[in-house]
Scaffold this motif. Structure first.
Motif, PDB file in Angstrom:
ATOM      1  N   GLN A 174       0.833  -1.196   0.000  1.00 13.12           N
ATOM      2  CA  GLN A 174       0.000   0.000   0.000  1.00 13.12           C
ATOM      3  C   GLN A 174       0.875   1.256   0.000  1.00 13.12           C
ATOM      4  O   GLN A 174       0.571   2.250  -0.632  1.00 13.12           O
ATOM      5  CB  GLN A 174      -0.881  -0.034   1.251  1.00 13.12           C
ATOM      6  CG  GLN A 174      -2.034   0.917   1.208  1.00 13.12           C
ATOM      7  CD  GLN A 174      -2.994   0.665   2.366  1.00 13.12           C
ATOM      8  OE1 GLN A 174      -2.809  -0.277   3.121  1.00 13.12           O
ATOM      9  NE2 GLN A 174      -4.003   1.482   2.476  1.00 13.12           N
ATOM     10  N   GLN A 175       1.966   1.208   0.783  1.00 18.12           N
ATOM     11  CA  GLN A 175       2.865   2.382   0.860  1.00 18.12           C
ATOM     12  C   GLN A 175       4.020   2.293  -0.130  1.00 18.12           C
ATOM     13  O   GLN A 175       5.057   2.915   0.062  1.00 18.12           O
ATOM     14  CB  GLN A 175       3.438   2.517   2.268  1.00 18.12           C
ATOM     15  CG  GLN A 175       2.542   3.217   3.245  1.00 18.12           C
ATOM     16  CD  GLN A 175       1.672   2.227   3.996  1.00 18.12           C
ATOM     17  OE1 GLN A 175       1.977   1.041   4.024  1.00 18.12           O
ATOM     18  NE2 GLN A 175       0.584   2.712   4.556  1.00 18.12           N
ATOM     19  N   PHE A 176       3.906   1.486  -1.159  1.00 19.77           N
ATOM     20  CA  PHE A 176       4.904   1.298  -2.217  1.00 19.77           C
ATOM     21  C   PHE A 176       6.199   0.660  -1.714  1.00 19.77           C
ATOM     22  O   PHE A 176       6.722  -0.233  -2.336  1.00 19.77           O
ATOM     23  CB  PHE A 176       5.260   2.608  -2.929  1.00 19.77           C
ATOM     24  CG  PHE A 176       4.090   3.499  -3.220  1.00 19.77           C
ATOM     25  CD1 PHE A 176       2.882   2.964  -3.675  1.00 19.77           C
ATOM     26  CD2 PHE A 176       4.165   4.868  -3.041  1.00 19.77           C
ATOM     27  CE1 PHE A 176       1.795   3.781  -3.949  1.00 19.77           C
ATOM     28  CE2 PHE A 176       3.095   5.686  -3.310  1.00 19.77           C
ATOM     29  CZ  PHE A 176       1.897   5.138  -3.755  1.00 19.77           C
ATOM     30  N   ASN A 177       6.742   1.213  -0.588  1.00 20.01           N
ATOM     31  CA  ASN A 177       7.992   0.688  -0.045  1.00 20.01           C
ATOM     32  C   ASN A 177       9.112   0.598  -1.072  1.00 20.01           C
ATOM     33  O   ASN A 177       9.798  -0.409  -1.175  1.00 20.01           O
ATOM     34  CB  ASN A 177       7.785  -0.687   0.572  1.00 20.01           C
ATOM     35  CG  ASN A 177       7.096  -0.594   1.915  1.00 20.01           C
ATOM     36  OD1 ASN A 177       6.880   0.520   2.406  1.00 20.01           O
ATOM     37  ND2 ASN A 177       6.756  -1.710   2.498  1.00 20.01           N
ATOM     38  N   LEU A 178       9.282   1.674  -1.810  1.00 19.57           N
ATOM     39  CA  LEU A 178      10.457   1.722  -2.685  1.00 19.57           C
ATOM     40  C   LEU A 178      11.651   2.158  -1.835  1.00 19.57           C
ATOM     41  O   LEU A 178      11.479   2.805  -0.801  1.00 19.57           O
ATOM     42  CB  LEU A 178      10.236   2.716  -3.828  1.00 19.57           C
ATOM     43  CG  LEU A 178       9.093   2.357  -4.778  1.00 19.57           C
ATOM     44  CD1 LEU A 178       8.940   3.452  -5.834  1.00 19.57           C
ATOM     45  CD2 LEU A 178       9.351   1.020  -5.447  1.00 19.57           C
ATOM     46  N   ILE A 179      12.858   1.782  -2.272  1.00 19.31           N
ATOM     47  CA  ILE A 179      14.049   2.228  -1.548  1.00 19.31           C
ATOM     48  C   ILE A 179      14.329   3.667  -1.972  1.00 19.31           C
ATOM     49  O   ILE A 179      14.545   3.926  -3.159  1.00 19.31           O
ATOM     50  CB  ILE A 179      15.270   1.350  -1.880  1.00 19.31           C
ATOM     51  CG1 ILE A 179      14.937  -0.130  -1.699  1.00 19.31           C
ATOM     52  CG2 ILE A 179      16.464   1.764  -1.031  1.00 19.31           C
ATOM     53  CD1 ILE A 179      14.909  -0.613  -0.290  1.00 19.31           C
ATOM     54  N   PRO A 180      14.311   4.616  -1.057  1.00 17.52           N
ATOM     55  CA  PRO A 180      14.329   6.029  -1.446  1.00 17.52           C
ATOM     56  C   PRO A 180      15.592   6.457  -2.201  1.00 17.52           C
ATOM     57  O   PRO A 180      15.526   7.343  -3.030  1.00 17.52           O
ATOM     58  CB  PRO A 180      14.221   6.776  -0.107  1.00 17.52           C
ATOM     59  CG  PRO A 180      14.546   5.781   0.949  1.00 17.52           C
ATOM     60  CD  PRO A 180      14.177   4.443   0.409  1.00 17.52           C
ATOM     61  N   TYR A 181      16.721   5.821  -1.891  1.00 11.39           N
ATOM     62  CA  TYR A 181      17.941   6.317  -2.527  1.00 11.39           C
ATOM     63  C   TYR A 181      18.254   5.632  -3.850  1.00 11.39           C
ATOM     64  O   TYR A 181      19.301   5.845  -4.430  1.00 11.39           O
ATOM     65  CB  TYR A 181      19.137   6.224  -1.581  1.00 11.39           C
ATOM     66  CG  TYR A 181      19.392   4.857  -0.994  1.00 11.39           C
ATOM     67  CD1 TYR A 181      20.115   3.909  -1.717  1.00 11.39           C
ATOM     68  CD2 TYR A 181      18.947   4.528   0.272  1.00 11.39           C
ATOM     69  CE1 TYR A 181      20.367   2.668  -1.189  1.00 11.39           C
ATOM     70  CE2 TYR A 181      19.197   3.286   0.814  1.00 11.39           C
ATOM     71  CZ  TYR A 181      19.907   2.359   0.078  1.00 11.39           C
ATOM     72  OH  TYR A 181      20.160   1.138   0.615  1.00 11.39           O
ATOM     73  N   MET A 182      17.339   4.788  -4.319  1.00  8.18           N
ATOM     74  CA  MET A 182      17.605   4.125  -5.594  1.00  8.18           C
ATOM     75  C   MET A 182      16.721   4.716  -6.680  1.00  8.18           C
ATOM     76  O   MET A 182      15.594   5.130  -6.422  1.00  8.18           O
ATOM     77  CB  MET A 182      17.317   2.634  -5.471  1.00  8.18           C
ATOM     78  CG  MET A 182      18.269   1.907  -4.552  1.00  8.18           C
ATOM     79  SD  MET A 182      17.913   0.153  -4.585  1.00  8.18           S
ATOM     80  CE  MET A 182      19.139  -0.435  -3.427  1.00  8.18           C
ATOM     81  N   THR A 183      17.242   4.719  -7.917  1.00 11.43           N
ATOM     82  CA  THR A 183      16.436   5.165  -9.043  1.00 11.43           C
ATOM     83  C   THR A 183      15.386   4.094  -9.324  1.00 11.43           C
ATOM     84  O   THR A 183      15.439   2.994  -8.771  1.00 11.43           O
ATOM     85  CB  THR A 183      17.309   5.337 -10.293  1.00 11.43           C
ATOM     86  OG1 THR A 183      17.851   4.057 -10.614  1.00 11.43           O
ATOM     87  CG2 THR A 183      18.431   6.319 -10.059  1.00 11.43           C
ATOM     88  N   ALA A 184      14.435   4.456 -10.203  1.00  9.06           N
ATOM     89  CA  ALA A 184      13.388   3.501 -10.567  1.00  9.06           C
ATOM     90  C   ALA A 184      14.032   2.203 -11.043  1.00  9.06           C
ATOM     91  O   ALA A 184      13.658   1.107 -10.610  1.00  9.06           O
ATOM     92  CB  ALA A 184      12.520   4.099 -11.666  1.00  9.06           C
TER      93      ALA A 184
END
Ligand SMILES: Nc1ncnc2c1ncn2[C@@H]1O[C@H](COP(=O)(O)OP(=O)(O)O)[C@@H](O)[C@H]1O
Ligand SMILES: [Mg+2]
Lengths: 469, 267
Positions: free
Chosen positions: B117-127
């Motif tokens: 739900q909160q995506f949980n992408l790693i903030p310091y990595m590009t797409a």
């Protein structure tokens, strides 16, 4: 479309290069946060490094100062021998009173051309003679007259050679109850029998090359190796000349003239004031002229030598000050004194607290990231490796910056305390070791502080880790 | 205790699949008496109270229910992201609780895809880095991972934005990156927790279409917790949760008829 059944195998480990890449990426993205962490680590390490720098400087200056001042004292003793008129008694006292390692013994044996055994005998006899002389000197006028009439110094032993004189002495000794003679009387009798031999050896020594002082001078301090002998001879001459100048202040006429010249009371004419006079060329000219006029031997020194002596004395005084300043530094756990060792330990503690605080903060705010990485298939070990690597890198950067900063502050302060002596006593090796230790402390403490929370988070199930706030 | 590969339909009572006609399909996920309670400040919250459920390969299941009914908790249990208080989760007849940490990592990395739900992408990595991270963990070589990552970003329509970091993207774009990431190894199971919850209507629609395509074209089993009524058009079955219990399980065709009632229940 039929999917194959799910087969479960062990997950491979993340490659080291890729781990480093991810870590660097992360540090670059959180540059400000990482910089803050590095600064905190740097400050903590700098504090410790500062203390370490002071500790190693104190230790090194202390060692050097002890060495130098000991050298100065040795030189002063030789200077005393060089300038004193040699009497048989002085020779006996030098030989009888010297400790076994004293170079004076070697000098004397060489000058007297004596075999080791003969010289040892001479030494023992000299020690006995000194003890007896001390007894007669301390006996008081009346008792002394009774025992040895008006004989003085070693003449006492010559006088007691006659049986009548010896009997008179034993009688008198029995009556002087308060005094304790240093050896039993019969033994003293036997010793006196051997005295002419000792006396002649001593005479030989005195006459060997025309007086003891000259003999020592001529011997060229062979007890030292050539290089040291030169240094000691030079220092001895310097000490003698310095003493000459300082003694001139004791001469009433000179003292009064200097007081008038400086517009101070004669009682305030200290050795320091005399040296300050010699430091400025015009004052030195006047002072040396005055010394010459008063026919004081220091007047012959010449302006160049006088200025040189002033400089030398300033240096010696600085070492003496340094020795006193570092007097309480010796011993302790790391050879830096108990107080300094305590400071080092405290600073290590402060460093540990500072670093772990910084690292704990930067790791705990990333539990969500740890959880996400776990959801994506990261092994606990890979996650911990990432955080340990990052901690090590930050610790390394902070440690390097901190040890540099701490060194600058520490040695800056030490420069203020010891001035130019720091250059002579700069503890280069100890400093490098301290730097290494400080950087190591930064890296290890950061790694420990980073590994613990990341271990806690990494071994949890991802969602449990995500719930930790 | 080891997982026994026998799971005859019917032993689970009311939660047995309502469509036994699908003879070719296997049970891929089975939960038995799944319970989870959270202990917080001395208060025990029972988020799941005995959920028995079977999900078949290639199914698209929507889990519906009011917020707080335990959807996310169910999602975490089924995905092996949290451990149940009691009960079991079998994935392809393997008891998740029996897996070692290393095997669990393998499972999470390659066999299950997660869309949070909160995506949980790693903030310091590009797409792109976000998408290729699971591949890095799987040991894929960087060039292959890169190509595949670009391809996946293309699938979700973000090929041109590969160098953007999460904060430089909109919520919908981040969710699409997360979908691309979840597809890194073409997982057998895709777990989605309110994938459209934070998105506007149009983006939500696109994401749902994307999920449906993955389901029909690639046969990925999709389990999707949602509030979104549009999910009704896409899913094969629906499961209603209420207060941590299964309220109802129904095929889409059955639900279609009583749609008014559903809207009442799911708000
Ligand atoms: N970490 C937690 N600690 C305590 N209670 C929790 C926690 N996570 C969820 N819950 C509770 O469990 C219940 C189910 O939550 P959740 O699964 O998130 O519901 P949903 O996803 O359906 O909205 C809720 O009552 C919630 O308050
Ligand atoms: Mg939820």
């Amino acid at each position: 479309m039929a999917l194959k059944p799910i087969d479960v195998r062990p997950q491979p480990r993340l490659g080291f290069a890729r781990t480093v890449e991810i870590v660097l990426n992360g540090i670059r993205y959180r540059l400000f946060r990482s910089a803050v962490t590095v600064v905190v680590i740097a400050v903590a390490v700098a504090f410790m490094m500062n203390v370490l720098c002071e500790a190693v400087t104190y230790r090194s200056v202390r060692r050097l100062a002890t060495e130098r001042t000991a050298g100065q004292r040795l030189a002063a003793r030789w200077a005393g021998r060089l300038s004193a008129a040699p009497t048989p008694e002085a020779v006996l006292r030098e030989i009888g009173g010297a400790s076994a390692s004293d170079p004076i013994l070697d000098e004397c044996r060489r000058m007297g051309n004596l075999a080791d055994s003969a010289f040892d005998e001479l030494r023992r006899a000299a020690a006995d003679a000194v003890a007896c002389l001390d007894f007669f000197d301390g006996a008081g006028y009346a008792a002394r007259r009774m025992m040895v009439k008006d004989a003085e110094g070693t003449v006492v032993f010559d006088r007691l050679q006659s049986a009548a004189a010896f009997d008179a002495f034993t009688d008198a000794l029995a009556r002087v109850q308060s005094a304790r003679f240093p050896m039993p009387v019969p033994e003293f009798g036997a010793w006196l029998a051997s005295w002419p031999g000792v006396g002649s050896l001593e005479d030989a020594l005195l006459d060997a090359r025309g007086g003891f002082g000259d003999a020592v001078r001529a011997a060229g301090f062979v007890a030292f190796d050539a290089a040291t002998a030169d240094v000691v001879a030079r220092q001895a001459r310097e000490a003698r000349d310095i003493r000459l100048v300082e003694e001139s202040g004791q001469v009433t006429d000179i003292r009064k003239a200097v007081a008038a010249y400086l517009n101070v009371l004669p009682g305030d004419v200290t050795a320091d004031r005399l040296w300050r006079l010699l430091e400025s060329p015009s004052d030195a000219g006047w002072f040396l002229g005055k010394l010459k006029a008063a026919a004081h031997p220091a007047g012959d020194l010449g302006p160049g030598r006088a200025a040189e002596l002033a400089r030398l004395r300033a240096g010696q005084a600085a070492w003496e000050v340094a020795r006193r300043a570092t007097a309480d530094v010796g011993g302790g756990r790391f050879g830096v004194g108990t107080r300094m060792a305590w400071l080092v330990l405290v600073s290590l503690g402060v460093c540990a607290v500072g670093i772990s605080n910084a690292m704990l903060m930067s790791v705990t705010e990333r539990f969500r990231e740890i959880a996400t990485l776990k959801c994506l298939g990261a092994l606990d070990g890979s996650i911990m490796l990432m955080f340990v690597l990052e901690a090590c890198l930050l610790g390394l950067a902070g440690g390097l910056a901190g040890s540099l900063l701490g060194s600058l502050i520490g040695f800056g302060r030490m420069l203020g305390v010891f001035g130019g002596l720091l250059a002579a006593g700069f503890p280069f090796t100890a400093w490098l070791v301290a730097c290494g230790l400080a950087v190591l402390a930064g890296v290890v403490l950061a790694a420990l502080a980073g590994v613990y929370p990341s271990y806690l988070a990494a071994r949890l199930a991802p969602m449990e880790a995500m719930r930790i706030e | 205790m080891t997982a026994t590969p026998t799971a005859p339909a019917g032993t689970q009572g009311s939660t047995a699949p309502t469509a036994p006609a699908d003879g070719a399909r296997r049970v891929i996920i089975r939960t038995v008496g799944l319970r989870k309670s959270y202990l917080k400040k001395g208060v025990v919250t029972e988020a799941l109270r005995g959920v028995d459920m079977e999900i078949l390969t290639g199914e698209f299941i929507a889990i519906m229910g009011p917020s707080g009914s335990g959807k996310t908790t169910f999602f975490n249990m089924v995905g092996g992201l949290d451990s149940p208080t009691s009960g079991r989760v079998f994935i392809d007849e393997v008891d998740v609780a029996q897996l070692t940490a290393v095997e669990l990592a393998f499972l999470r990395c390659r066999k299950i895809g997660y869309i949070f739900q909160q995506f949980n992408l790693i903030p310091y990595m590009t797409a792109l880095e976000n998408v290729t991270t699971p591949m890095a963990f799987a040991g894929t070589d960087p060039d292959t991972a890169r190509n595949r990552g670009m391809e996946l970003l293309g699938t979700v329509g973000l090929r041109e934005r590969w160098f953007h970091r999460p904060i430089e993207m909109s919520g919908g774009q981040q969710q699409r990156v997360a979908i691309a990431r979840s597809m890194a190894h073409l997982p057998a199971i895709l777990l989605c927790d309110e994938p459209t919850g934070n998105l506007d209507l149009k983006t939500g629609r696109e994401i749902l279409d994307l999920l449906k395509r993955l389901n029909t074209e690639r046969g990925v089993t999709i389990i999707c917790a949602t509030h979104d009524p549009r999910m009704l058009d896409l899913c094969d079955r629906l499961m209603w949760l209420r207060d941590g219990q299964v309220e109802r399980v129904a095929r889409r065709e059955e639900v279609r008829i009583t749609i008014g009632k559903i809207n009442n229940e799911t708000e």
